[in-house]
Write an enzyme that holds these catalytic residues in place. Structure first.
Site, short mmCIF file in Angstrom:
data_model
loop_
_atom_site.label_atom_id
_atom_site.label_comp_id
_atom_site.label_asym_id
_atom_site.label_seq_id
_atom_site.Cartn_x
_atom_site.Cartn_y
_atom_site.Cartn_z
N TYR A 1 0.83 -1.21 0.00
CA TYR A 1 0.00 0.00 0.00
C TYR A 1 0.86 1.25 0.00
O TYR A 1 1.90 1.30 0.66
CB TYR A 1 -0.89 0.01 1.24
CG TYR A 1 -1.77 1.23 1.30
CD1 TYR A 1 -2.94 1.28 0.56
CD2 TYR A 1 -1.40 2.36 2.02
CE1 TYR A 1 -3.73 2.41 0.56
CE2 TYR A 1 -2.19 3.50 2.02
CZ TYR A 1 -3.35 3.51 1.30
OH TYR A 1 -4.13 4.64 1.29
N TRP B 1 1.16 5.72 -1.61
CA TRP B 1 0.86 6.73 -2.62
C TRP B 1 1.93 6.88 -3.69
O TRP B 1 1.68 7.47 -4.73
CB TRP B 1 0.65 8.07 -1.93
CG TRP B 1 -0.78 8.33 -1.59
CD1 TRP B 1 -1.60 7.54 -0.85
CD2 TRP B 1 -1.56 9.48 -1.99
NE1 TRP B 1 -2.84 8.12 -0.75
CE2 TRP B 1 -2.84 9.32 -1.43
CE3 TRP B 1 -1.29 10.62 -2.73
CZ2 TRP B 1 -3.86 10.25 -1.62
CZ3 TRP B 1 -2.29 11.55 -2.91
CH2 TRP B 1 -3.57 11.36 -2.36
N1 LIG Z 1 -2.05 7.92 12.56
C1 LIG Z 1 -2.44 8.02 11.30
N2 LIG Z 1 -1.88 7.23 10.35
C2 LIG Z 1 -2.26 7.34 9.08
C3 LIG Z 1 -3.24 8.26 8.69
C4 LIG Z 1 -3.84 9.07 9.70
O1 LIG Z 1 -4.73 9.91 9.43
N3 LIG Z 1 -3.40 8.93 10.98
N4 LIG Z 1 -3.61 8.38 7.37
C5 LIG Z 1 -3.47 7.21 6.55
C6 LIG Z 1 -3.67 7.53 5.14
S1 LIG Z 1 -5.12 8.35 4.74
C7 LIG Z 1 -2.80 7.16 4.17
S2 LIG Z 1 -3.26 7.37 2.53
C8 LIG Z 1 -1.51 6.53 4.50
C9 LIG Z 1 -0.37 7.00 3.58
O2 LIG Z 1 0.68 6.10 3.63
P1 LIG Z 1 1.73 5.98 2.44
O3 LIG Z 1 1.06 6.19 1.13
O4 LIG Z 1 2.50 4.73 2.64
O5 LIG Z 1 2.66 7.24 2.75
P2 LIG Z 1 3.69 8.02 1.85
O6 LIG Z 1 4.52 8.83 2.78
O7 LIG Z 1 3.01 8.72 0.75
O8 LIG Z 1 4.61 6.84 1.31
C10 LIG Z 1 5.00 6.72 0.00
C11 LIG Z 1 6.42 6.15 -0.04
O9 LIG Z 1 6.72 5.85 -1.40
C12 LIG Z 1 7.99 6.36 -1.73
N5 LIG Z 1 7.96 6.64 -3.18
C13 LIG Z 1 7.54 7.75 -3.81
N6 LIG Z 1 7.61 7.59 -5.14
C14 LIG Z 1 8.09 6.35 -5.36
C15 LIG Z 1 8.38 5.59 -6.53
O10 LIG Z 1 8.20 6.03 -7.66
N7 LIG Z 1 8.84 4.32 -6.35
C16 LIG Z 1 9.06 3.79 -5.11
N8 LIG Z 1 9.53 2.56 -5.03
N9 LIG Z 1 8.79 4.50 -3.99
C17 LIG Z 1 8.32 5.74 -4.12
C18 LIG Z 1 8.18 7.58 -0.87
O11 LIG Z 1 9.55 7.87 -0.71
C19 LIG Z 1 7.46 7.15 0.42
O12 LIG Z 1 8.36 6.50 1.30
O13 LIG Z 1 -1.15 6.82 5.86
C20 LIG Z 1 -2.18 6.41 6.77
N10 LIG Z 1 -1.69 6.54 8.13
N1 LIG Z 2 -1.29 18.41 2.91
C1 LIG Z 2 -1.76 17.15 2.85
N2 LIG Z 2 -2.98 16.92 2.33
C2 LIG Z 2 -3.47 15.64 2.27
C3 LIG Z 2 -2.70 14.54 2.71
C4 LIG Z 2 -1.41 14.82 3.27
O1 LIG Z 2 -0.68 13.92 3.70
N3 LIG Z 2 -0.99 16.12 3.32
N4 LIG Z 2 -3.21 13.27 2.61
C5 LIG Z 2 -4.30 13.03 1.67
C6 LIG Z 2 -4.97 11.78 1.95
S1 LIG Z 2 -4.17 10.33 1.52
C7 LIG Z 2 -6.21 11.69 2.47
S2 LIG Z 2 -6.96 10.17 2.67
C8 LIG Z 2 -6.96 12.89 2.86
C9 LIG Z 2 -7.53 12.69 4.26
O2 LIG Z 2 -8.52 13.59 4.53
P1 LIG Z 2 -9.09 13.64 6.02
O3 LIG Z 2 -9.07 12.29 6.61
O4 LIG Z 2 -10.39 14.32 5.99
O5 LIG Z 2 -7.98 14.57 6.69
P2 LIG Z 2 -7.33 14.72 8.13
O6 LIG Z 2 -6.37 15.84 8.00
O7 LIG Z 2 -6.81 13.42 8.62
O8 LIG Z 2 -8.53 15.15 9.05
C10 LIG Z 2 -9.21 16.36 8.84
C11 LIG Z 2 -9.79 16.86 10.13
O9 LIG Z 2 -10.76 15.98 10.67
C12 LIG Z 2 -10.90 16.33 12.04
N5 LIG Z 2 -11.29 15.18 12.84
C13 LIG Z 2 -10.51 14.19 13.31
N6 LIG Z 2 -11.23 13.31 14.03
C14 LIG Z 2 -12.50 13.77 14.04
C15 LIG Z 2 -13.73 13.30 14.61
O10 LIG Z 2 -13.81 12.28 15.27
N7 LIG Z 2 -14.83 14.06 14.35
C16 LIG Z 2 -14.81 15.18 13.61
N8 LIG Z 2 -15.95 15.83 13.40
N9 LIG Z 2 -13.67 15.65 13.08
C17 LIG Z 2 -12.53 14.95 13.28
C18 LIG Z 2 -9.54 16.81 12.51
O11 LIG Z 2 -9.69 18.01 13.24
C19 LIG Z 2 -8.76 16.95 11.22
O12 LIG Z 2 -8.02 18.14 11.12
O13 LIG Z 2 -6.12 14.03 2.87
C20 LIG Z 2 -5.32 14.16 1.69
N10 LIG Z 2 -4.70 15.46 1.73
MO LIG Z 3 -5.24 8.60 2.45
#
Ligand SMILES: Nc1nc2c(c(=O)[nH]1)N[C@H]1C(S)=C(S)[C@@H](COP(=O)(O)OP(=O)(O)OC[C@H]3O[C@@H](n4cnc5c(=O)[nH]c(N)nc54)[C@H](O)[C@@H]3O)O[C@H]1N2
Ligand SMILES: Nc1nc2c(c(=O)[nH]1)N[C@H]1C(S)=C(S)[C@@H](COP(=O)(O)OP(=O)(O)OC[C@H]3O[C@@H](n4cnc5c(=O)[nH]c(N)nc54)[C@H](O)[C@@H]3O)O[C@H]1N2
Ligand SMILES: [Mo]
Length: 770
Positions: free
Chosen positions: A112, A114
């Site tokens: 998994y 991005w």
């Molecule tokens: N506590 C907590 N944990 C969370 C979340 C949260 O809200 N709270 N959010 C979750 C969510 S929504 C998501 S989507 C995940 C994201 O989790 P990931 O998608 O695993 O996070 P990234 O940091 O985008 O990791 C991408 C990795 O790919 C590498 N990379 C980039 N380009 C390439 C490429 O072309 N080839 C290769 N081989 N590698 C590459 C980058 O260097 C990086 O290490 O995290 C989740 N984890």
């Molecule tokens: N700059 C930046 N943008 C991103 C990403 C990133 O890594 N960096 N990641 C991308 C990805 S993979 C995803 S999936 C999306 C995620 O999008 P979201 O999951 O919506 O984003 P978060 O920033 O995790 O959360 C947004 C807000 O939800 C509120 N929140 C947390 N828990 C609760 C709750 O229980 N109730 C309510 N009402 N609010 C709550 C928090 O205050 C938080 O700031 O964002 C994307 N956009």
């Molecule tokens: Mo995500």
């Protein structure tokens, strides 16, 4: 010296790279991006920093064939640099051995993550194609983003898990038609910097402004005020984290007892309202879910709940949920309940009104319903049917053979002997990293493709250095963005790094299927081929310029996606017989016979309030009285470019900032700028304190993505010097239905850290031998 200006595309936007004599000098915003993200320019310094992986490297103990099951070698051992020839031989021999001895399902290719923008060099696409052609692999299902939503919504509104994106109102329609937006989780603009796959220009901020200028009122129901932009003048109703379902139930109950609900729509277009209404009224459990009940749970006043019930039903309204509300214990419930609430409110299926999810979580959500076909690395079907729900990786490694529930099925967790990760960072994204670190010791071999020595690379056995998106030719097309953007190589790969494709081609050659893998095309031939395929499919000359013209001009506009987008709520409202949804009943399922038949104790036949395991009213809050919100970072994408200029400049004494309310800081003697320790029974990390009234009392906010920096990598619970919240989060599924991650359900406490500060080593490579 002649400066060249070249096109760059990333998940955080498109830019211009200024290149001088082959050196990347700087990355500039594009003139046509109204709201460029500051993440892009900070990529330059990371390209050659000390964390770059320059040569293939193998963990010493693995190379020496030392036994490793259940020890702590991964993450602590030194690495030995080897030649590419040796690395390719080691990986292909090991793949062959594991497949022969343990079967193809012993290879975990879920991988998994991005990765980077780019249609050809799509890391998972390349990995899956390579592994599928070699016999197959165990895959993962759903995402860390929205696992609970993806599993619950098809039961409730039918269709593909992501189809809601094209069925909900777009921003333009909201501005034109809607009076009141109630946003559970807010509409944080920090998140709309991002769009999966890239974007030509950022639009969400201006579209939100247009809504406000058109007179739309916004209500932000969230623990954090800044989850809506100041210019929206939103009413802020701070909510106790993880209690949105209770707030929605209180609003619904108020509608019901006052007879404000849309009986006609509920009768014609939904099923099961009566059974839900009996739950609301408390007929079985003796507890009416009234506004007073909801106020006690949520911290939102009874009057505010009653007032919202009135406004939602008398005004043209839209209920929004973000993704964070479902990345939590019982995360299915707020999603399901938000649909039910919109159905009751009378706005479902009216232009610009009703219900939608994920607005502002990514730039293109609500901007356009879709975009047309764009070619990508072709998939090969995976001969292995086994999969795990994405967030159950540590369970699978710790408990192979165990059976778990998942959306009405029983799954047996497979025995994984070889992990192949390419394009993701599990030591960023998974919950309870200490548990993951234990689980990670169990397989025979871990192969990782990375550009930087992040924690996942440091916990691997074989690290293959990859070229970044700046170091290869490709083109980008983002989710719902009507453009494709050229991505010519702007610099040579650092050290000996190679593209993922090149590495897989070399492995496929050793394993005897290079021609099937590469189809005898070079990389640039693939890029041309995928462009031509897109052009032909979209109508040739009339639709898109020739490849050479596109490559010169950097950006081409795609024709608009025309649909049809089946399952529209407007159609449903107009004639539910003629336009049924793809649910078993053809209607919105307020009660799902199917889910009810699963007989789960943590997800019933209709939306319900389940008390989270960890929340501010749990017994555990006596010991850990603060709710941790580990949301998305403003300064980067997840863990990507944590070593880039933008993220580094956001740190406090080198640590990730943690924001808390002054009322929580004062009794702990914490002042702005101090280094603090955030802790619970699972782990602890250092972070730099920021005090702000924007965060409600009882809540602390620490973004994800700081590279985990354990003081003693082999030791359970060891202090993280840098501020990765996943040392604190729980590896607990949302429920047996989705098995999704529940990162946002964690209690912690915070204290001053007055000891001498340890150096941050997150960006230093491990010990390397030659
Ligand atoms: N506590 C907590 N944990 C969370 C979340 C949260 O809200 N709270 N959010 C979750 C969510 S929504 C998501 S989507 C995940 C994201 O989790 P990931 O998608 O695993 O996070 P990234 O940091 O985008 O990791 C991408 C990795 O790919 C590498 N990379 C980039 N380009 C390439 C490429 O072309 N080839 C290769 N081989 N590698 C590459 C980058 O260097 C990086 O290490 O995290 C989740 N984890
Ligand atoms: N700059 C930046 N943008 C991103 C990403 C990133 O890594 N960096 N990641 C991308 C990805 S993979 C995803 S999936 C999306 C995620 O999008 P979201 O999951 O919506 O984003 P978060 O920033 O995790 O959360 C947004 C807000 O939800 C509120 N929140 C947390 N828990 C609760 C709750 O229980 N109730 C309510 N009402 N609010 C709550 C928090 O205050 C938080 O700031 O964002 C994307 N956009
Ligand atoms: Mo995500």
């Amino acid at each position: 010296m002649v400066e060249r200006r070249m096109s760059v595309a990333t998940h955080w936007g498109s830019y211009i790279a200024v290149v001088d004599s082959g050196q990347l000098v700087r990355i500039e915003p594009r003139y046509d991006d109204p709201v460029p993200s500051p993440i892009g320019p900070g990529m330059v310094t990371a390209a050659d920093d000390s964390a770059r992986v320059l040569r293939p490297a193998v963990r010493k103990g693995w190379l020496n064939g030392e036994p490793r099951a259940h020890d702590t070698a991964r993450g602590t051992d030194a690495f030995v640099e080897v030649s590419w020839d040796d690395a390719i031989t080691l990986v292909s021999d090991e793949l062959r051995r594991v497949r022969a001895q343990h079967g193809d399902s012993a290879v975990f290719g879920g991988s998994y993550g991005w990765a980077s923008a780019g249609r050809f060099h799509h890391a998972q696409g390349q990995l899956h194609r390579f592994l599928a052609l070699g016999g197959g692999y165990t895959d993962s299902r759903n995402t860390y983003s929205t696992a609970a939503l993806e599993v619950i919504l098809p039961h409730v509104i039918g269709g593909h898990p992501w189809s809601y994106q094209s069925r909900m109102p777009m921003w333009g329609e909201i501005a034109e038609n809607c009076e009141l937006v109630v946003a559970f989780g807010g509409l944080a603009l920090k998140n709309s910097q991002i769009n999966p796959g890239g974007l030509a220009r950022h639009q969400t901020q201006n579209l939100q402004r247009q809504c406000r200028e058109a007179g739309v009122r916004f209500v932000n129901i969230s623990p954090i005020r800044s989850d809506t932009a100041g210019f929206l003048d939103a009413e802020w109703l701070p909510v106790i984290p993880n209690t949105d379902t209770a707030a929605m139930l209180g609003i619904a109950h108020t509608m019901l007892v006052n007879g404000w609900h849309d009986e006609d729509f509920l009768r014609r277009c939904c099923v099961g309202f009566d059974r839900f209404a009996s739950y609301l009224a408390g007929e079985l459990d003796g507890i009416p879910k009234d506004a007073a009940w909801a106020a006690k749970i949520t911290g939102i006043s009874r009057d505010a709940i009653t007032d919202l019930a009135g406004r939602l039903t008398t005004q043209r309204s839209l209920i929004m949920v973000n993704y964070a509300v479902q990345r939590a214990d019982h995360g299915e419930q707020p999603i399901w309940m938000s649909v039910v609430l919109a159905a009751m409110a009378g706005s479902m299926g009216r232009p610009g009104c009703g219900w939608g999810a994920g607005y502002a979580t990514m730039d293109a959500t609500g901007v356009a319903p879709d975009r047309p076909f764009v070619g990508t690395i072709p998939e090969v079907s995976n001969p292995v049917p086994d999969f795990i729900p994405v967030a159950r990786i540590a369970d699978a490694l710790l408990h192979p053979g165990k059976t778990i529930d998942y959306d009405g099925r029983r799954l047996t967790l497979p025995e994984l002997r070889l992990i192949y990760w390419c394009g993701g960072n599990p030591f960023h994204h998974h919950q309870d990293l200490h548990r993951l670190a234990r689980a990670w010791q169990t397989p025979d071999t871990v192969v990782v493709h990375e550009a930087w020595w992040n924690t996942t690379a440091k916990f691997a056995d074989i690290v293959l250095p990859v070229a970044t998106s700046l170091e290869r030719d490709d083109f980008a097309a983002g989710f719902s963005d009507p453009h494709i953007v050229a991505m010519p190589k702007v610099r040579e790969p650092a050290g000996e790094s190679r593209t993922d494709h090149n590495i897989f081609a070399a492995l496929a050659s050793q394993l005897g299927y290079e021609r099937e893998f590469t189809e005898s095309r070079s990389e640039i031939e693939w890029v041309r081929h995928l462009y031509e395929q897109t052009r032909t499919k979209l109508g040739g000359d009339a639709a898109l310029p020739s490849f050479d013209d596109f490559w010169r001009s950097a950006t081409a506009e795609l024709p608009a996606a025309t649909g049809p987008f089946p399952g529209s709520f407007e159609d449903l409202r107009s004639d539910p017989q003629r336009f049924p949804l793809l649910t078993p009943s053809g209607r919105i399922e307020i009660f799902s016979e199917e889910i009810d038949s699963f007989a789960y104790d943590d997800c019933a036949g209709h939306p319900k309030w389940f008390e989270p395991v960890e929340w501010l009213r749990a017994d555990l809050s006596d010991r850990f009285p603060l709710h941790l919100i580990s949301n998305q970072p403003a300064s980067r994408l997840h863990s990507q470019y944590d070593n880039g200029g933008r993220s580094l400049s956001s740190k406090i004494d080198g640590r990730e900032p943690v924001t808390m309310n002054p009322m929580d800081a004062a009794p702990r003697g914490i002042e702005s700028g101090m280094i603090v320790r955030v802790y619970n029974d699972r782990g602890s990390c250092l972070a730099g304190a920021v005090l702000s009234d924007d965060v409600m009392p009882g809540v602390v906010q620490l973004s994800t993505g700081a590279w985990w920096d354990p003081v003693q990598p082999g030791m359970d619970g060891t202090l993280d010097r840098h501020g990765n919240p996943n040392v604190l989060t729980a590896d607990r599924p949302c429920s047996r239905l989705s098995q999704g991650p529940s990162a946002l359900s964690a209690l912690v406490d915070v204290e001053r850290y007055d000891s001498p500060l340890p150096d941050v080593l997150a960006f230093s490579p491990p010990s390397l031998e030659h």
